[in-house]
Design a protein around this motif. Structure first.
Motif, PDB file in Angstrom:
ATOM      1  N   GLY A  50      47.132  21.785  76.975  1.00 40.35           N
ATOM      2  CA  GLY A  50      46.255  22.666  77.748  1.00 40.35           C
ATOM      3  C   GLY A  50      44.798  22.273  77.622  1.00 40.35           C
ATOM      4  O   GLY A  50      44.054  22.254  78.609  1.00 40.35           O
ATOM      5  N   VAL A  51      44.372  21.936  76.392  1.00 43.46           N
ATOM      6  CA  VAL A  51      42.988  21.524  76.171  1.00 43.46           C
ATOM      7  C   VAL A  51      42.688  20.233  76.929  1.00 43.46           C
ATOM      8  O   VAL A  51      41.687  20.126  77.652  1.00 43.46           O
ATOM      9  N   MET A  52      43.576  19.223  76.782  1.00 38.77           N
ATOM     10  CA  MET A  52      43.325  17.918  77.381  1.00 38.77           C
ATOM     11  C   MET A  52      43.364  17.983  78.906  1.00 38.77           C
ATOM     12  O   MET A  52      42.536  17.381  79.591  1.00 38.77           O
ATOM     13  N   LEU A  53      44.334  18.702  79.455  1.00 32.66           N
ATOM     14  CA  LEU A  53      44.422  18.842  80.910  1.00 32.66           C
ATOM     15  C   LEU A  53      43.207  19.596  81.446  1.00 32.66           C
ATOM     16  O   LEU A  53      42.650  19.245  82.495  1.00 32.66           O
ATOM     17  N   GLY A  54      42.789  20.624  80.723  1.00 30.00           N
ATOM     18  CA  GLY A  54      41.630  21.400  81.141  1.00 30.00           C
ATOM     19  C   GLY A  54      40.353  20.587  81.124  1.00 30.00           C
ATOM     20  O   GLY A  54      39.517  20.687  82.028  1.00 30.00           O
ATOM     21  N   GLN A  80      34.523   7.824  83.287  1.00 31.94           N
ATOM     22  CA  GLN A  80      34.140   7.339  81.956  1.00 31.94           C
ATOM     23  C   GLN A  80      33.575   8.470  81.098  1.00 31.94           C
ATOM     24  O   GLN A  80      33.834   8.533  79.889  1.00 31.94           O
ATOM     25  N   LYS A  81      32.786   9.356  81.710  1.00 31.95           N
ATOM     26  CA  LYS A  81      32.296  10.531  80.977  1.00 31.95           C
ATOM     27  C   LYS A  81      33.477  11.358  80.462  1.00 31.95           C
ATOM     28  O   LYS A  81      33.499  11.819  79.319  1.00 31.95           O
ATOM     29  N   SER A  82      34.470  11.538  81.329  1.00 32.26           N
ATOM     30  CA  SER A  82      35.636  12.331  80.966  1.00 32.26           C
ATOM     31  C   SER A  82      36.447  11.671  79.859  1.00 32.26           C
ATOM     32  O   SER A  82      36.966  12.346  78.970  1.00 32.26           O
ATOM     33  N   TRP A  83      36.551  10.328  79.892  1.00 38.03           N
ATOM     34  CA  TRP A  83      37.237   9.614  78.812  1.00 38.03           C
ATOM     35  C   TRP A  83      36.550   9.863  77.467  1.00 38.03           C
ATOM     36  O   TRP A  83      37.203  10.083  76.451  1.00 38.03           O
ATOM     37  N   ILE A  84      35.228   9.776  77.453  1.00 40.82           N
ATOM     38  CA  ILE A  84      34.472   9.976  76.210  1.00 40.82           C
ATOM     39  C   ILE A  84      34.722  11.376  75.653  1.00 40.82           C
ATOM     40  O   ILE A  84      35.053  11.548  74.471  1.00 40.82           O
ATOM     41  N   ILE A  85      34.577  12.366  76.514  1.00 40.87           N
ATOM     42  CA  ILE A  85      34.744  13.757  76.086  1.00 40.87           C
ATOM     43  C   ILE A  85      36.184  14.027  75.656  1.00 40.87           C
ATOM     44  O   ILE A  85      36.432  14.671  74.628  1.00 40.87           O
ATOM     45  N   SER A  86      37.159  13.513  76.424  1.00 43.94           N
ATOM     46  CA  SER A  86      38.572  13.750  76.099  1.00 43.94           C
ATOM     47  C   SER A  86      38.989  13.016  74.822  1.00 43.94           C
ATOM     48  O   SER A  86      39.775  13.532  74.030  1.00 43.94           O
ATOM     49  N   GLY A  87      38.445  11.803  74.608  1.00 46.30           N
ATOM     50  CA  GLY A  87      38.754  11.064  73.386  1.00 46.30           C
ATOM     51  C   GLY A  87      38.266  11.777  72.143  1.00 46.30           C
ATOM     52  O   GLY A  87      38.979  11.866  71.133  1.00 46.30           O
ATOM     53  N   ALA A 132      44.428  11.844  76.592  1.00 48.39           N
ATOM     54  CA  ALA A 132      42.973  11.743  76.728  1.00 48.39           C
ATOM     55  C   ALA A 132      42.575  10.750  77.811  1.00 48.39           C
ATOM     56  O   ALA A 132      41.531  10.899  78.462  1.00 48.39           O
ATOM     57  N   PHE A 133      43.390   9.716  78.014  1.00 49.27           N
ATOM     58  CA  PHE A 133      43.112   8.740  79.066  1.00 49.27           C
ATOM     59  C   PHE A 133      43.828   9.079  80.369  1.00 49.27           C
ATOM     60  O   PHE A 133      43.298   8.830  81.458  1.00 49.27           O
ATOM     61  N   ASN A 134      45.020   9.652  80.266  1.00 50.09           N
ATOM     62  CA  ASN A 134      45.840   9.876  81.456  1.00 50.09           C
ATOM     63  C   ASN A 134      45.240  10.907  82.415  1.00 50.09           C
ATOM     64  O   ASN A 134      45.175  10.671  83.622  1.00 50.09           O
ATOM     65  N   PHE A 135      44.810  12.053  81.905  1.00 49.99           N
ATOM     66  CA  PHE A 135      44.351  13.113  82.800  1.00 49.99           C
ATOM     67  C   PHE A 135      43.085  12.735  83.578  1.00 49.99           C
ATOM     68  O   PHE A 135      43.002  12.996  84.786  1.00 49.99           O
ATOM     69  N   LEU A 190      52.706   4.382  80.814  1.00 48.90           N
ATOM     70  CA  LEU A 190      52.164   5.089  81.972  1.00 48.90           C
ATOM     71  C   LEU A 190      50.644   4.912  82.061  1.00 48.90           C
ATOM     72  O   LEU A 190      50.098   4.575  83.115  1.00 48.90           O
ATOM     73  N   VAL A 191      49.961   5.130  80.939  1.00 52.64           N
ATOM     74  CA  VAL A 191      48.495   5.032  80.912  1.00 52.64           C
ATOM     75  C   VAL A 191      48.035   3.594  81.182  1.00 52.64           C
ATOM     76  O   VAL A 191      47.136   3.350  81.995  1.00 52.64           O
ATOM     77  N   LEU A 192      48.655   2.628  80.518  1.00 49.26           N
ATOM     78  CA  LEU A 192      48.240   1.232  80.655  1.00 49.26           C
ATOM     79  C   LEU A 192      48.459   0.713  82.076  1.00 49.26           C
ATOM     80  O   LEU A 192      47.613  -0.019  82.616  1.00 49.26           O
TER      81      LEU A 192
END
Length: 441
Positions: A50-54, A80-87, A132-135, A190-192
Motif C-alpha cells: 500500500g505504501v509503495m503503490l501510493g 526518477q524522482k519517484s524512484w528516489i523517494i520509493s527506494g 520501489a522500481f515497478n510502480f 518483471l522490473v528488469l
C-alpha cells in the motif's frame, strides 16, 4: 478507454496473479502454511504494498497532466524522482519485514502461524525493492498509454512464476522457501524487462537519460507522494485490519484460511477494476491537462459503467460456484465449508470493488489525494471497523459480522465519492491542472 483499460486489466491481473499463484501452490502444502502466507500477504505485504503503490500515485497525477499539457520531457524526470523517494521508503520499511514475526505476535496473532510467516517474510524481502522500481515505471508507461508493453512483460512474468513454483514447490519440494524464491525471481524479471524497454530508446521524447534534475525540488514531490500513499494505505490497511480481527476469533487457523481465500478472489477481481482505474486516471489527467473538461466527464461515465458491468458478471460467477472455488486453494473440508459460507459477502464486495477503484482513479487523475484520505478515515476507521468489531465480537457473528462492518464502510465511501464527482465543476479542475503544470514544469 478500452485502448488503455484492456491491456491495463491484463497487466494488473497478471502482476497480482504472482501472489495468487503462490497462494494456490502453498495452500496444498498444508493449512498452517496457507495461513502463514496469507497472514504475510494481508498484513506485512499489504502494509508495504500500500505504501509503495501510493508513493507511485503522485507520479500518476503529474505525468498524466504533463502529457495532456504537452510537457513530455518532464516524464522521465518525474519517474526518477519517484524512484528516489520509493527506494528510500523501501529502506525505511525493511524492518517491518525483518521483524515480521514479533510484530505479528504483538498483534496477538497465532504464535505458530506468526513464526512461519516471519520466516517467509524475510525470504521475500527482495520483492519490496522490486515494488520501489515497478510502480513508478507502471505510472510512467500508463501516462503515455504504453500499456501493451507492460502487459506482455507481465504475462511473461506470470508464466515464468507458474513454472518456477511447479519446479521448486511441487517437484523439488522446497516448500515455502521455493515459493519465496519463485516470487523474488518473477518480480525482478518483471522490473528488469520494463527497465530495458525504457532505456533502449523506444521513448525518446519522455526518457532522455538520467538527470541531476531528479534531485531538485523533491520536497513538493514528496508532499504529493505522501498524500497519495496515505490515501492508498488507508484503503489497503482496511483489509489488513479485517484479517487481524479475524485472527483473534476462536479457531483462528480455519477462519484466517477461509477469509484469505475470499480476499484473494476479491482482490483478483479488483485487479480488473484497477485496469479501469488506470484508464480513467490517464484519461481524466490527460484531458484536464489539455483543457478539455467535457471529455474528462465523458471518460468517467463510460469507465464507471463498463467496470460496474464486469463486476456484476464476477458477482454472478462467485454465487454460481460458491461450493467449488474454495477447492482451488485447500483440500481441508473445514476450510472449504467455511469459505463457501462467505460467498455472498465476497460477491457483494466484488461488485462494490468494481466501482470504487474507478472513482479513486478519477480522484488521482484530478489530484484529490488529500481529500480522499480524510474520506477513507471517516468511512473505514470511524464507521466500518468499529461496526465490524461490534458485530463480530459483541454479537458473536464472527467472520460474517466483521465482514459486514467492512462492507458498510466501503458502501458509504462509494456513495460519497459518487456524490463528489457529480457535484464537481470540471472547468475549475482544468484551471487547477494548468496551475499545477506551470508550477512543476
Amino acid at each position: 478507454m478500452w485502448e488503455i483499460a484492456g491491456p491495463a486489466v491484463l497487466a494488473s491481473v497478471s502482476q497480482f496473479s504472482i501472489e495468487f499463484v503462490s497462494t494456490a501452490f502453498v495452500g496444498h502444502l498444508g493449512d498452517v502454511e496457507l495461513a502463514a502466507v496469507s497472514l504475510f500477504q494481508n498484513v506485512t505485504e499489504g502494509f508495504a504494498y500500500g505504501v509503495m503503490l501510493g508513493m507511485g500515485s503522485a507520479l500518476e497525477t503529474l505525468s498524466g497532466q504533463a502529457v495532456g499539457a504537452g510537457q513530455l520531457n518532464m516524464l522521465g524526470i518525474y519517474m526518477q524522482k519517484s524512484w528516489i523517494i520509493s527506494g528510500v521508503t523501501a529502506l525505511i520499511l525493511t524492518p517491518t519485514y525483518v521483524f515480521a514475526s514479533p510484530i505479528l505476535k504483538l498483534l496477538r496473532q497465532d504464535k505458530r502461524i506468526s513464526e512461519l510467516a516471519g520466516r517467509y517474510t524475510v525470504w521475500v524481502l527482495p520483492q519490496l525493492f522490486a515494488y520501489a522500481f515497478n510502480f513508478p515505471i507502471q505510472k510512467f508507461l500508463q501516462s503515455q498509454s504504453r500499456v501493451w508493453v507492460m502487459t506482455i512483460i507481465s504475462i511473461a512474468a506470470i508464466g515464468t512464476h507458474v513454472l518456477l513454483n511447479w519446479i521448486l514447490v511441487t517437484k523439488l519440494r522446497y516448500g515455502l522457501l521455493g515459493a519465496a524464491i519463485a516470487g523474488d525471481i518473477s518480480w525482478w524479471l518483471l522490473v528488469l524487462a520494463q527497465a530495458i524497454y525504457i532505456f533502449s530508446g523506444f521513448l525518446p521524447d519522455t526518457w532522455t537519460g538520467f538527470s541531476s534534475s531528479a534531485f531538485k525540488s523533491l520536497a513538493g514531490f514528496v508532499k504529493l507522494s505522501v498524500a497519495s500513499a496515505v490515501m492508498q494505505c488507508l484503503e489497503m490497511w482496511y483489509f489488513t485490519a479485517l484479517i487481524l480481527m479475524v485472527g483473534r476469533l476462536r479457531n483462528p487457523q480455519t477462519a484466517v484460511d477461509a477469509i484469505s481465500i475470499c480476499m484473494n478472489l476479491d482482490i483478483w477481481a479488483m485487479m480488473v477494476a484497477l485496469g479501469f482505474n488506470a484508464a480513467v486516471s490517464v484519461r481524466v489527467s490527460n484531458e484536464l491537462g489539455a483543457g478539455n473538461p467535457k471529455s474528462a466527464k465523458l471518460s468517467i461515465l463510460v469507465t464507471t459503467l463498463t467496470s460496474a458491468t464486469l463486476g456484476l458478471v464476477f458477482t454472478i460467477i462467485i454465487l454460481a460456484f460458491k461450493n467449488q472455488f474454495p477447492k482451488l486453494f485447500s483440500d481441508q473440508s473445514l476450510v472449504i465449508g467455511e469459505t463457501s459460507k462467505l460467498a455472498h459477502f465476497v460477491a457483494a464486495t466484488i461488485f462494490l470493488d468494481s466501482i470504487q477503484p474507478v472513482l479513486h482513479g478519477v480522484a488521482v487523475g484530478a489530484g484529490w489525494q488529500y481529500l480522499i484520505a480524510w474520506i477513507n478515515i471517516g468511512c473505514y476507521y470511524v464507521i466500518g471497523l468499529p461496526l465490524g468489531a461490534l458485530l463480530g465480537y459483541k454479537f458473536n457473528l464472527g467472520v460474517r459480522g466483521i465482514w459486514s462492518g467492512m462492507l458498510i464502510g466501503v458502501l458509504l465511501q462509494t456513495i460519497i465519492l459518487l456524490g463528489m464527482i457529480l457535484r464537481t465543476n470540471w472547468n475549475d479542475e482544468t484551471l487547477k491542472a494548468n496551475e499545477r503544470m506551470q508550477a512543476w514544469g
